[in-house]
Design a protein around this motif. Structure first.
Motif, PDB file in Angstrom:
ATOM      1  N   SER A 283       0.463  -1.125  -0.240  1.00 15.62           N
ATOM      2  CA  SER A 283       0.502  -0.110   0.079  1.00 15.62           C
ATOM      3  C   SER A 283       0.467   1.754  -0.053  1.00 15.62           C
ATOM      4  N   ILE A 284       1.526   1.112   0.677  1.00 17.51           N
ATOM      5  CA  ILE A 284       3.284   1.938   0.726  1.00 17.51           C
ATOM      6  C   ILE A 284       3.631   2.420  -0.711  1.00 17.51           C
ATOM      7  N   ASN A 285       4.154   1.652  -1.279  1.00 17.04           N
ATOM      8  CA  ASN A 285       4.217   1.581  -2.796  1.00 17.04           C
ATOM      9  C   ASN A 285       3.272   2.630  -3.555  1.00 17.04           C
ATOM     10  N   ALA A 286       2.273   1.616  -3.794  1.00 15.89           N
ATOM     11  CA  ALA A 286       0.920   2.313  -4.518  1.00 15.89           C
ATOM     12  C   ALA A 286       0.320   4.197  -4.332  1.00 15.89           C
ATOM     13  N   MET A 287       0.541   4.168  -2.807  1.00 15.85           N
ATOM     14  CA  MET A 287       1.060   5.262  -2.258  1.00 15.85           C
ATOM     15  C   MET A 287       1.550   6.455  -3.020  1.00 15.85           C
ATOM     16  N   PHE A 288       2.707   6.089  -3.431  1.00 10.82           N
ATOM     17  CA  PHE A 288       3.689   6.824  -3.228  1.00 10.82           C
ATOM     18  C   PHE A 288       3.300   6.909  -4.900  1.00 10.82           C
ATOM     19  N   GLU A 289       3.114   6.188  -5.578  1.00 11.91           N
ATOM     20  CA  GLU A 289       2.699   6.406  -7.691  1.00 11.91           C
ATOM     21  C   GLU A 289       1.765   7.540  -7.669  1.00 11.91           C
ATOM     22  N   ARG A 290       0.688   7.009  -6.505  1.00 13.44           N
ATOM     23  CA  ARG A 290      -0.275   7.992  -6.619  1.00 13.44           C
ATOM     24  C   ARG A 290      -0.147   9.307  -6.625  1.00 13.44           C
ATOM     25  N   LEU A 291       0.766   9.964  -5.219  1.00 11.61           N
ATOM     26  CA  LEU A 291       0.972  10.588  -5.066  1.00 11.61           C
ATOM     27  C   LEU A 291       1.785  11.779  -5.559  1.00 11.61           C
ATOM     28  N   GLU A 292       2.710  10.981  -6.079  1.00 14.68           N
ATOM     29  CA  GLU A 292       4.133  11.026  -7.127  1.00 14.68           C
ATOM     30  C   GLU A 292       3.415  11.806  -8.102  1.00 14.68           C
ATOM     31  N   LYS A 293       2.454  11.062  -9.002  1.00 16.64           N
ATOM     32  CA  LYS A 293       1.955  11.381  -9.744  1.00 16.64           C
ATOM     33  C   LYS A 293       1.116  13.155  -9.928  1.00 16.64           C
ATOM     34  N   ASN A 294       0.993  13.063  -8.888  1.00 16.63           N
ATOM     35  CA  ASN A 294       0.107  14.092  -8.805  1.00 16.63           C
ATOM     36  C   ASN A 294       0.760  15.641  -7.819  1.00 16.63           C
ATOM     37  N   ILE A 295       1.586  15.235  -7.459  1.00 19.57           N
ATOM     38  CA  ILE A 295       2.747  15.857  -6.788  1.00 19.57           C
ATOM     39  C   ILE A 295       4.139  15.551  -6.863  1.00 19.57           C
ATOM     40  N   GLU A 297       7.954  14.517  -8.175  1.00 21.76           N
ATOM     41  CA  GLU A 297       9.685  15.374  -7.029  1.00 21.76           C
ATOM     42  C   GLU A 297       9.361  16.155  -5.558  1.00 21.76           C
ATOM     43  N   LYS A 298       8.828  15.409  -4.965  1.00 22.63           N
ATOM     44  CA  LYS A 298       8.132  15.547  -4.088  1.00 22.63           C
ATOM     45  C   LYS A 298       7.374  14.681  -2.616  1.00 22.63           C
ATOM     46  N   ILE A 299       7.988  13.862  -3.326  1.00 21.16           N
ATOM     47  CA  ILE A 299       7.116  12.636  -2.726  1.00 21.16           C
ATOM     48  C   ILE A 299       8.581  11.927  -2.580  1.00 21.16           C
ATOM     49  N   GLY A 300       9.158  11.365  -1.469  1.00 19.94           N
ATOM     50  CA  GLY A 300      10.236  10.319  -0.690  1.00 19.94           C
ATOM     51  C   GLY A 300       9.158   8.805  -0.262  1.00 19.94           C
ATOM     52  N   LEU A 301       9.753   7.945  -0.581  1.00 18.07           N
ATOM     53  CA  LEU A 301       8.776   6.887   0.569  1.00 18.07           C
ATOM     54  C   LEU A 301      10.032   5.658   1.818  1.00 18.07           C
ATOM     55  N   ILE A 302       9.484   5.839   2.505  1.00 21.11           N
ATOM     56  CA  ILE A 302      10.953   4.579   3.227  1.00 21.11           C
ATOM     57  C   ILE A 302      10.192   3.440   3.773  1.00 21.11           C
ATOM     58  N   HIS A 303      10.958   1.894   3.044  1.00 19.60           N
ATOM     59  CA  HIS A 303      10.266   0.669   4.134  1.00 19.60           C
ATOM     60  C   HIS A 303      12.100   0.001   4.005  1.00 19.60           C
ATOM     61  N   GLY A 304      11.473  -0.933   4.541  1.00 23.05           N
ATOM     62  CA  GLY A 304      12.763  -2.093   4.757  1.00 23.05           C
ATOM     63  C   GLY A 304      13.050  -2.795   3.436  1.00 23.05           C
ATOM     64  N   LYS A 305      11.530  -2.338   2.622  1.00 23.15           N
ATOM     65  CA  LYS A 305      12.353  -3.316   1.322  1.00 23.15           C
ATOM     66  C   LYS A 305      12.589  -2.093  -0.277  1.00 23.15           C
ATOM     67  N   LEU A 306      12.774  -0.687   0.487  1.00 27.32           N
ATOM     68  CA  LEU A 306      13.053   0.594  -0.618  1.00 27.32           C
ATOM     69  C   LEU A 306      14.043   0.701  -1.510  1.00 27.32           C
ATOM     70  N   SER A 307      15.108  -0.617  -1.846  1.00 31.41           N
ATOM     71  CA  SER A 307      16.330  -0.703  -2.344  1.00 31.41           C
ATOM     72  C   SER A 307      15.687  -0.778  -4.036  1.00 31.41           C
ATOM     73  N   ASN A 494       9.430 -12.625  -3.476  1.00 28.88           N
ATOM     74  CA  ASN A 494      10.780 -12.126  -3.002  1.00 28.88           C
ATOM     75  C   ASN A 494      10.231 -10.622  -3.609  1.00 28.88           C
ATOM     76  N   ALA A 495      11.185  -9.726  -3.784  1.00 31.87           N
ATOM     77  CA  ALA A 495      10.946  -8.429  -4.148  1.00 31.87           C
ATOM     78  C   ALA A 495      10.865  -8.157  -5.245  1.00 31.87           C
ATOM     79  N   ASN A 496      11.327  -8.948  -6.584  1.00 32.50           N
ATOM     80  CA  ASN A 496      11.634  -9.703  -7.783  1.00 32.50           C
ATOM     81  C   ASN A 496      10.077  -9.490  -8.183  1.00 32.50           C
ATOM     82  N   ASP A 497       9.293 -10.673  -7.967  1.00 33.86           N
ATOM     83  CA  ASP A 497       8.127 -10.997  -8.444  1.00 33.86           C
ATOM     84  C   ASP A 497       6.693  -9.895  -7.387  1.00 33.86           C
ATOM     85  N   ARG A 498       7.183  -9.773  -6.568  1.00 32.27           N
ATOM     86  CA  ARG A 498       5.639  -9.001  -5.453  1.00 32.27           C
ATOM     87  C   ARG A 498       6.271  -7.438  -6.157  1.00 32.27           C
ATOM     88  N   ASN A 499       6.939  -6.397  -6.599  1.00 31.68           N
ATOM     89  CA  ASN A 499       6.623  -5.523  -7.480  1.00 31.68           C
ATOM     90  C   ASN A 499       6.166  -5.925  -8.685  1.00 31.68           C
TER      91      ASN A 499
END
Length: 748
Positions: A283-295, A297-307, A494-499
């Motif tokens: 849900s964090i990844n999805a929210m990032f994409e949603r906010l980044e689309k409208n605002i 270059e001002k949205i960041g995100l942090i979670h354990g799978k950020l890299s 794994n992170a690849n398939d999840r993304n």
């Protein structure tokens, strides 16, 4: 000769100080609410002086020789300690705060005290314990090696004239700080903020960052450009000031409500950093994409799978190389981005006083927390969030916006106590009536005994959502159902398939989604019908919210099977909650053809959760008391608390393992120094399962050797390899063995 601060590339101390002072001005512009917490002018003056004085100890001739590649006898001394006599020479109110900040800007005080103990003492004539070899005192080393006049000349460049430099060993001062409590909590807050602001200046300047971004009123204008008229709760959110709790149905624009609230806070209260807090990575990844689309270059995100997220997002972008990916990751994490989408754990680690927590505390100052899906946490995590909210709103003037579709009253009361004064917003009854979109159907038996019902819905070309309580059950159901366009989502990918699966989710062609609890929260997906295993009512409401989300399909069926699998008890342990849930759903099924009025959901929740479960309340009280007590008694900057760190990480029940089929690919990535890609091949399993599999010899520890392409040194990497099958479509299959042949030279 000029005093150097860094060697590669060469940077003089004066240049480094100027770079950091530039960040002081940037922070001043971006943290206008700091005035509500401390004496503003005095605070910025203290910060300016901390920046100027912090690295003066680098003038030590041996440290300069290190930077210039000359022979030296530096022997891992600490340069910040040689800065402190210059701070002592200041004649300014609260200079002790500068002293503490300069001392602790790299290492914790316990480490520094040990280092200072290596010098001789004045009272024993500089002798070591056996009285034979003379050990120079700190004072003697300072006099012999620090060019005081050169430093005083440098200080004059910043309009600072010192008339004395009291040379002393800082050991006693640091020991007193460690032993004694600060006089009052306000003094602690000021020191925390100063320490955090200073570390931000030093780290951003060292990273070459000259500017950070701020949210502007115009960034939110897109919210008014829709063809839809704002709902009443959105209009109220746009006008209200201060802490707010919003109750509104899923799909009714709660996210937009929070942003309208945020725009008004910035307009009326001032700039501050913003944290949008969600429980799950998906849900964090999805929210990032949603906010980044409208605002943008001002949205960041942090979670354990950020890299892994960044690696996947820019995988096909030739313009984004490895260095650029690293820069993006840092910008997502540091102060550059004014709005970050995060898990609560990224905030909680600061009140556990993990290393660098002072930076996080400062970033919160006068800022804004937006909590989405606040109900989704277990009692232990909820207790930590309550402590976080109490601390942030009471001492850091953080304003918070909390939103939920439903929340048990006893949890709501805890939130209300934590945030103090607050506003309540609730959707009007007319909108609740308009949001009637679900029809409850309770079926006897288990879901896996009624797969024909699900298959019939698929054959009728419906978009079908199936939610199971365990990974194994989801895999079994997914295998059994036939559809040309189906996706399986759970926590054992794994992170690849999840993304990749998260990207596919939003395609219209997906006809069947089978998943576990991860589907429940904040995924903006819309299906025609849901079939679900039994779960607590609040979890079911979230699952239902992924069906007929946009209310364009009339009334959609939400089919709940009352039969439980044996393994369900490990997921939802309180049998009574499940029984009350099924009971209230059956009662509602008797009236109005099972259609659920959104306005009834709160009463249903209060029936299922009349009060705390005894065990849950004990866990909540214990965690709240311990963590709140730690903050009130023991929270101090510059002190490393190993027990707190252990307590924090203990709550993450997961160990990463590498499916054996990826072992050669993993080794190839290590050889290429593509460490994020290597990590993205791993799958997380519970600690309990890890030890059970290890006992049955299904997991082996393997050590891989590779060469660092930067240093050309040989390094060793340990990895746990699991000899179970892994499939990109199904995930980790714990009941199926993979033939596994290890190179014996790699094993322990």
């Amino acid at each position: 000769m000029k005093i150097l601060a860094k060697s590669t590339p060469e940077l003089t101390l004066q240049e480094h100080i100027n770079d950091a002072l530039l960040i002081v001005d940037v922070l001043k512009e971006s943290f206008t609410n700091i005035a509500s917490l401390v004496n503003e002018d005095h605070f910025w003056q203290l910060l300016r002086l901390s920046v100027i004085f912090h690295d003066l100890g680098k003038s030590h001739k041996d440290f300069q020789n290190v930077l210039r590649g000359k022979s030296h006898t530096w022997n891992f001394q600490r340069h910040e300690l040689f800065s402190l006599p210059f701070v002592e020479g200041l004649n300014i109110k609260n200079k002790e705060l500068i002293y503490y900040v300069v001392a602790g800007h790299h290492k914790d005080y316990e480490t520094l005290i040990k280092k200072l103990s290596e010098y001789g003492e004045e009272d024993n004539l500089g002798l070591n314990l056996d009285g034979i070899e003379k050990v120079p005192t700190f004072e003697a080393v300072f006099k012999q090696n620090v060019p005081i006049n050169d430093v005083l000349s440098l200080l004059k460049e910043f309009d600072i004239n010192l008339f004395k430099v009291p040379i002393h060993n800082p050991k006693k001062t640091l020991q007193q700080f460690v032993r004694n409590r600060l006089i009052n909590f306000q003094e602690l807050i000021e020191l925390l903020l100063l320490a955090g602001a200073f570390k931000q200046c030093d780290h951003l300047a060292s990273a070459g960052i000259k500017q950070i971004k701020n949210l502007e009123i115009k960034d939110f204008n897109y919210l008014y450009q829709s063809n839809f008229e704002l709902y009443s709760h959105q209009k109220k959110s746009a006008k209200i000031i201060g802490n707010t709790i919003l109750t509104a149905p899923t799909g009714s624009g709660k996210t937009e409500s929070s942003l309208l609230w945020l725009q008004n806070q910035i307009k009326t209260t001032g700039k501050g950093r913003v944290f949008y807090i969600l429980p799950f990575t998906a849900s964090i990844n999805a929210m990032f994409e949603r906010l980044e689309k409208n605002i943008p270059e001002k949205i960041g995100l942090i979670h354990g799978k950020l890299s892994a997220f960044i690696e996947n997002k820019f995988e096909d972008d030739d313009l984004v190389d490895e260095q650029k990916k690293a820069e993006i990751k840092e910008q997502f994490k540091n102060l550059v981005m004014p709005l970050k989408v995060v898990t609560p754990f990224q905030l909680l680690k600061n009140i556990f006083a993990l290393k660098g927590f002072e930076k996080g505390i400062f970033e919160w100052a006068g800022g804004y927390f937006i909590f989405d899906e606040i109900h989704a946490y277990n009692p232990k995590v909820f207790a930590q969030i309550i402590v976080l909210l109490k601390f942030a709103t009471t001492y850091l003037n953080v304003k918070t916006f909390i939103m939920t579709a439903t929340l048990p009253n006893f949890l709501r009361k805890e939130l209300e106590k934590a945030i103090g004064n607050f506003n309540t917003i609730k959707t009007n009854s007319e909108l609740y009536d308009n949001f009637t979109r679900h029809k409850i159907v309770v079926k006897q038996g288990r879901l896996d005994e009624n797969l024909n019902l699900i298959q019939n819905a698929l054959n009728q070309n419906k978009k079908v959502l199936v939610v199971c309580n365990t990974v194994k059950q989801a895999q079994t159901v997914y295998r059994s159902l036939k559809s040309n366009n189906k996706i399986l989502i759970h926590g054992s990918f794994n992170a690849n398939d999840r993304n990749n699966k998260e990207k596919q989710l939003f395609g219209e062609e997906v006809k069947l989604l089978v998943g576990t609890q991860a589907i429940e929260v904040s995924l903006d997906i819309d299906y025609d019908v849901i079939f679900t295993e039994p779960a607590p009512l609040d979890a079911l409401i979230q699952r239902f919210g992924r069906v007929n989300r946009k209310r364009e399909k009339g009334i959609s069926e939400c089919i709940v099977f009352e039969g439980r699998n044996k393994s369900d008890k490990f997921i939802y342990k309180n049998e009574d909650i499940i029984k009350r849930t099924i009971h209230i759903l059956k009662e509602k099924e008797k009236f109005n053809s099972g259609e659920i009025m959104e306005a009834e959901l709160q009463n249903m929740i209060d029936f299922v959760y009349p009060n705390w479960d005894k065990s849950d309340k004990e866990n909540f009280d214990k965690i709240f008391t311990l963590l709140n007590g730690f903050i009130e008694r023991d929270l101090k900057p510059f002190i490393y608390n190993k027990k707190q760190e252990e307590d924090f990480y203990k709550q993450f029940d997961g160990i990463k393992v590498l499916p054996v089929k990826f072992l050669s690919q993993y080794q190839k990535y290590l050889d290429e120094n593509k460490f994020v890609k290597a990590e993205s091949l791993k799958v997380q399993i519970s600690e309990k399962r890890f030890y059970a599999l290890s006992y049955n010899q299904a997991i082996e520890e393997v050590r891989d050797v590779f060469e660092s392409l930067k240093t050309h040194k040989i390094k060793e990497q340990k990895v746990f390899v699991i000899s179970k099958k892994y499939d990109s479509e199904f995930g980790l299959l714990l009941d199926e063995d993979e033939v596994c042949k290890f190179d014996e030279s790699q094993n322990l």
